[in-house]
Design a protein around this motif. Structure first.
Motif, PDB file in Angstrom:
ATOM      1  N   ILE A  18      34.712  35.900 -12.407  1.00 21.31           N
ATOM      2  CA  ILE A  18      36.011  35.631 -11.800  1.00 21.31           C
ATOM      3  C   ILE A  18      36.851  36.890 -11.868  1.00 21.31           C
ATOM      4  N   SER A  19      37.023  37.537 -10.740  1.00 21.28           N
ATOM      5  CA  SER A  19      37.796  38.771 -10.669  1.00 21.28           C
ATOM      6  C   SER A  19      39.292  38.459 -10.752  1.00 21.28           C
ATOM      7  N   ALA A  20      40.042  39.395 -11.330  1.00 20.15           N
ATOM      8  CA  ALA A  20      41.490  39.220 -11.441  1.00 20.15           C
ATOM      9  C   ALA A  20      42.164  39.170 -10.086  1.00 20.15           C
ATOM     10  N   SER A  21      41.470  39.681  -9.058  1.00 22.20           N
ATOM     11  CA  SER A  21      42.054  39.687  -7.713  1.00 22.20           C
ATOM     12  C   SER A  21      41.701  38.434  -6.913  1.00 22.20           C
ATOM     13  N   ASN A  22      40.826  37.603  -7.469  1.00 20.01           N
ATOM     14  CA  ASN A  22      40.411  36.389  -6.760  1.00 20.01           C
ATOM     15  C   ASN A  22      41.339  35.230  -7.122  1.00 20.01           C
ATOM     16  N   PHE A  23      42.471  35.176  -6.470  1.00 19.81           N
ATOM     17  CA  PHE A  23      43.408  34.094  -6.736  1.00 19.81           C
ATOM     18  C   PHE A  23      44.270  33.860  -5.506  1.00 19.81           C
ATOM     19  N   PHE A  24      44.881  32.689  -5.442  1.00 26.62           N
ATOM     20  CA  PHE A  24      45.889  32.406  -4.432  1.00 26.62           C
ATOM     21  C   PHE A  24      46.909  31.459  -5.034  1.00 26.62           C
ATOM     22  N   THR A  25      48.070  31.356  -4.387  1.00 30.91           N
ATOM     23  CA  THR A  25      49.155  30.547  -4.915  1.00 30.91           C
ATOM     24  C   THR A  25      49.667  29.593  -3.837  1.00 30.91           C
ATOM     25  N   ALA A  26      50.349  28.561  -4.267  1.00 31.10           N
ATOM     26  CA  ALA A  26      50.987  27.651  -3.317  1.00 31.10           C
ATOM     27  C   ALA A  26      52.002  28.433  -2.495  1.00 31.10           C
ATOM     28  N   GLU A  27      52.076  28.134  -1.199  1.00 26.90           N
ATOM     29  CA  GLU A  27      52.913  28.923  -0.305  1.00 26.90           C
ATOM     30  C   GLU A  27      54.073  28.152   0.294  1.00 26.90           C
ATOM     31  N   SER A  28      53.841  26.912   0.726  1.00 25.18           N
ATOM     32  CA  SER A  28      54.886  26.181   1.444  1.00 25.18           C
ATOM     33  C   SER A  28      56.075  25.874   0.547  1.00 25.18           C
ATOM     34  N   SER A  29      55.804  25.576  -0.720  1.00 19.94           N
ATOM     35  CA  SER A  29      56.860  25.319  -1.696  1.00 19.94           C
ATOM     36  C   SER A  29      56.368  25.865  -3.027  1.00 19.94           C
ATOM     37  N   PRO A  30      56.608  27.152  -3.271  1.00 21.58           N
ATOM     38  CA  PRO A  30      56.069  27.769  -4.485  1.00 21.58           C
ATOM     39  C   PRO A  30      56.467  26.997  -5.736  1.00 21.58           C
ATOM     40  N   ASP A  31      55.536  26.228  -6.281  1.00 22.60           N
ATOM     41  CA  ASP A  31      55.799  25.403  -7.442  1.00 22.60           C
ATOM     42  C   ASP A  31      54.599  25.450  -8.366  1.00 22.60           C
ATOM     43  N   GLU A  32      54.727  24.847  -9.507  1.00 21.97           N
ATOM     44  CA  GLU A  32      53.636  24.850 -10.473  1.00 21.97           C
ATOM     45  C   GLU A  32      52.530  23.921 -10.005  1.00 21.97           C
ATOM     46  N   ILE A  33      51.310  24.422  -9.970  1.00 17.76           N
ATOM     47  CA  ILE A  33      50.160  23.632  -9.540  1.00 17.76           C
ATOM     48  C   ILE A  33      49.724  22.723 -10.683  1.00 17.76           C
ATOM     49  N   LYS A  34      49.711  21.427 -10.414  1.00 22.08           N
ATOM     50  CA  LYS A  34      49.380  20.449 -11.435  1.00 22.08           C
ATOM     51  C   LYS A  34      47.946  19.942 -11.342  1.00 22.08           C
ATOM     52  N   ALA A  35      47.385  19.902 -10.130  1.00 19.24           N
ATOM     53  CA  ALA A  35      46.040  19.345  -9.957  1.00 19.24           C
ATOM     54  C   ALA A  35      45.341  20.022  -8.797  1.00 19.24           C
ATOM     55  N   LEU A  36      44.021  20.083  -8.871  1.00 17.59           N
ATOM     56  CA  LEU A  36      43.193  20.710  -7.842  1.00 17.59           C
ATOM     57  C   LEU A  36      42.004  19.809  -7.564  1.00 17.59           C
ATOM     58  N   PHE A  37      41.788  19.475  -6.273  1.00 22.54           N
ATOM     59  CA  PHE A  37      40.688  18.599  -5.877  1.00 22.54           C
ATOM     60  C   PHE A  37      39.966  19.185  -4.677  1.00 22.54           C
ATOM     61  N   ALA A  38      38.732  18.742  -4.474  1.00 21.92           N
ATOM     62  CA  ALA A  38      37.985  19.053  -3.254  1.00 21.92           C
ATOM     63  C   ALA A  38      37.902  17.772  -2.431  1.00 21.92           C
ATOM     64  N   MET A  39      38.225  17.875  -1.137  1.00 23.64           N
ATOM     65  CA  MET A  39      38.185  16.710  -0.266  1.00 23.64           C
ATOM     66  C   MET A  39      37.861  17.168   1.146  1.00 23.64           C
ATOM     67  N   ARG A  40      36.813  16.628   1.739  1.00 20.40           N
ATOM     68  CA  ARG A  40      36.408  16.951   3.107  1.00 20.40           C
ATOM     69  C   ARG A  40      36.239  18.452   3.307  1.00 20.40           C
ATOM     70  N   ASN A  41      35.530  19.105   2.370  1.00 28.95           N
ATOM     71  CA  ASN A  41      35.256  20.542   2.433  1.00 28.95           C
ATOM     72  C   ASN A  41      36.526  21.382   2.401  1.00 28.95           C
ATOM     73  N   GLU A  42      37.576  20.840   1.837  1.00 26.29           N
ATOM     74  CA  GLU A  42      38.831  21.560   1.677  1.00 26.29           C
ATOM     75  C   GLU A  42      39.289  21.449   0.225  1.00 26.29           C
ATOM     76  N   LEU A  43      40.152  22.382  -0.176  1.00 29.06           N
ATOM     77  CA  LEU A  43      40.776  22.304  -1.483  1.00 29.06           C
ATOM     78  C   LEU A  43      42.155  21.683  -1.331  1.00 29.06           C
ATOM     79  N   VAL A  44      42.476  20.777  -2.226  1.00 24.99           N
ATOM     80  CA  VAL A  44      43.780  20.122  -2.219  1.00 24.99           C
ATOM     81  C   VAL A  44      44.547  20.598  -3.449  1.00 24.99           C
ATOM     82  N   LEU A  45      45.663  21.259  -3.229  1.00 19.15           N
ATOM     83  CA  LEU A  45      46.514  21.742  -4.305  1.00 19.15           C
ATOM     84  C   LEU A  45      47.726  20.819  -4.421  1.00 19.15           C
ATOM     85  N   ILE A  46      47.865  20.194  -5.574  1.00 17.42           N
ATOM     86  CA  ILE A  46      48.985  19.289  -5.799  1.00 17.42           C
ATOM     87  C   ILE A  46      49.922  19.939  -6.812  1.00 17.42           C
TER      88      ILE A  46
END
Length: 221
Positions: A18-46
């Motif tokens: 896991i490289s230090a550059s391999n990351f992304f953040t919430a964009e529409s409402s920059p907030d603390e990410i509480k949960a991460l799921f996979a659904m329909r070949n997509e990632l869901v950030l809650i």
């Protein structure tokens, strides 16, 4: 994996790199990410204020525009993906179900008394939910371990079924439902429930009237 406001991911086919550059953040409402799921070949950030959908691309992960939902949660362990639908206790302490492309829908309005019960939970960050299927019924089971209470929502019928509990004969009080986790094993055709107190695993069925030898009692309402 999520870390506060960032999600880190590994190199392709190298799960431990896991490289230090391999990351992304919430964009529409920059907030603390509480949960991460996979659904329909997509990632869901809650997050605390939003739900975002991301997908893989040649340049890493990119957010799918126009699909964000203006709901969040402080109760990450109440999040369940059931039939491509997100169920969770949101930051307003309301049970919501959300589908991609469809804005949030509050499913607890029909039970104002239950809303009051959830409002009185001591710490919603400690609440958790299980997806339980038994006897042809389909349940979202919400538990507050601190308050020793469990409430059940039948998501097929779209209504709360009331409260589940365990009568503690030693103290003469109702406690939370003993189920602490659930799993359907298709090869056995069994719905298994893990006990929160003794570590035992039980088969869940509506064909008996006892729970591990204890008679089932009805909770007065």
């Amino acid at each position: 994996f999520p870390s506060h406001d960032m999600v880190y991911y590994s190199e392709v086919n190298i799960l431990t790199s896991i490289s230090a550059s391999n990351f992304f953040t919430a964009e529409s409402s920059p907030d603390e990410i509480k949960a991460l799921f996979a659904m329909r070949n997509e990632l869901v950030l809650i997050g605390t204020n939003s739900v975002e959908f991301w997908e893989s691309s040649d340049i890493g992960f990119v957010r799918i525009g126009g699909q964000d939902i203006a709901r969040g949660t402080y109760s990450p362990y109440t999040c369940q993906i059931i039939n491509n639908t997100i169920y969770m206790l949101d930051s307003d302490r309301r049970l919501v179900r959300m589908v991609r492309n469809i804005q949030d829908r509050d499913v607890s309005l029909q039970s104002l008394a239950l809303n009051k019960e959830i409002d009185n939970f001591t710490d919603i960050s400690q609440c958790f939910a299980d997806h339980v299927q038994a006897g042809g019924r389909t349940y979202y089971v919400l538990t507050s371990p601190i308050d020793e209470k469990t409430y059940v929502f039948d998501y097929t019928r779209g209504q709360w079924d009331g409260q589940w509990g365990w009568w503690d004969e030693g103290v003469g009080q109702w406690k939370r439902w003993r189920g602490n986790c659930s799993l359907f094993v298709s090869s056995w055709n069994m719905h298994l429930i893990g006990d929160c107190a003794n570590g035992k695993i039980y088969k869940m069925t509506d064909l008996v009237n006892t729970e591990d030898g204890h008679f089932v009692r009805r909770i007065p309402v």
